[in-house]
Design a protein around this motif. Sequence first.
Motif, short mmCIF file in Angstrom:
data_model
loop_
_atom_site.label_atom_id
_atom_site.label_comp_id
_atom_site.label_asym_id
_atom_site.label_seq_id
_atom_site.Cartn_x
_atom_site.Cartn_y
_atom_site.Cartn_z
N MET A 1 0.84 -1.18 0.00
CA MET A 1 0.00 0.00 0.00
C MET A 1 0.89 1.25 0.00
SD MET A 1 -3.09 0.78 2.56
CE MET A 1 -4.54 1.25 1.71
N LEU A 2 0.47 2.25 -0.75
CA LEU A 2 1.24 3.48 -0.85
C LEU A 2 1.06 4.34 0.40
CD1 LEU A 2 0.44 4.47 -4.52
CD2 LEU A 2 2.57 3.52 -3.67
N PRO A 3 2.14 4.90 0.90
CA PRO A 3 1.99 5.79 2.06
C PRO A 3 1.32 7.11 1.65
CG PRO A 3 4.26 5.78 1.32
CD PRO A 3 3.53 4.75 0.49
N VAL A 4 0.45 7.61 2.50
CA VAL A 4 -0.26 8.86 2.24
C VAL A 4 0.33 9.92 3.17
CG1 VAL A 4 -2.50 10.00 2.24
CG2 VAL A 4 -2.34 7.59 1.63
N THR A 5 0.80 11.01 2.56
CA THR A 5 1.41 12.08 3.35
C THR A 5 0.32 12.98 3.94
OG1 THR A 5 1.57 13.61 1.48
CG2 THR A 5 3.41 12.07 1.80
N ASP A 6 0.74 13.82 4.86
CA ASP A 6 -0.19 14.77 5.47
C ASP A 6 -0.71 15.77 4.44
OD1 ASP A 6 -0.05 13.60 7.94
OD2 ASP A 6 1.50 14.96 8.71
N PHE A 7 0.15 16.16 3.49
CA PHE A 7 -0.28 17.08 2.44
C PHE A 7 -1.38 16.45 1.58
CE2 PHE A 7 3.85 19.34 2.96
CZ PHE A 7 3.32 20.59 3.19
N GLN A 8 -1.26 15.16 1.29
CA GLN A 8 -2.27 14.49 0.50
C GLN A 8 -3.59 14.38 1.26
OE1 GLN A 8 0.00 10.98 -0.41
NE2 GLN A 8 0.40 11.68 -2.50
N LYS A 9 -3.51 14.15 2.57
CA LYS A 9 -4.73 14.11 3.38
C LYS A 9 -5.42 15.47 3.38
CE LYS A 9 -2.91 10.57 6.47
NZ LYS A 9 -2.43 10.29 7.83
N ILE A 10 -4.63 16.51 3.53
CA ILE A 10 -5.18 17.87 3.48
C ILE A 10 -5.79 18.14 2.11
CG2 ILE A 10 -4.58 20.33 3.53
CD1 ILE A 10 -2.45 19.56 5.67
N GLY A 11 -5.11 17.70 1.06
CA GLY A 11 -5.61 17.89 -0.30
C GLY A 11 -6.93 17.21 -0.54
N VAL A 12 -7.09 15.99 -0.03
CA VAL A 12 -8.36 15.28 -0.18
C VAL A 12 -9.46 16.06 0.54
CG1 VAL A 12 -9.61 13.18 0.45
CG2 VAL A 12 -7.34 13.02 -0.56
#
Length: 138
Positions: A1-12
């Motif tokens: 599974m690909l790691p999800v960064t904090d920036f990506q969480k904020i982006g979603v």
Amino acid sequence: MLPVTDFQKIGVGLAGFGVAFLFLGVLLFFDKGLLAIGNILFICGLAFVIGLERTFRFFFQRHKLKGTGFFLGGILVVLFGWPVVGMVVETYGFVLLFGGFLPVAVNFLRRVPVIGTILNLPGISMLVNKIGEPQGMV
């Protein structure tokens, strides 16, 4: 599974709020303030999820310049105070930009329990099949 960064969480989150504001803007008779906020949040969310450089490369590919022009032009028309015309122009640009992704999205939605059942209803199924077929395939 690909790691999800904090920036990506904020982006979603930003993109989700953008879609919600766009939905509310359309629901409340094309309120230009909500539509403008929704557009800005959606684009910011996209930039947070995939990064600034990749966002720029996505929008300004040679074969996507027409879609980018209509999409960004529609956003400007909404900001200038003509929300209905702007949303029509923006929707056309959105389909040109993300049209290649539509078959993937439709096939994913067909596997979602409740939504898949709705998409397989007789009248809706014909429309969804037309949208869900890959472009260029006959």
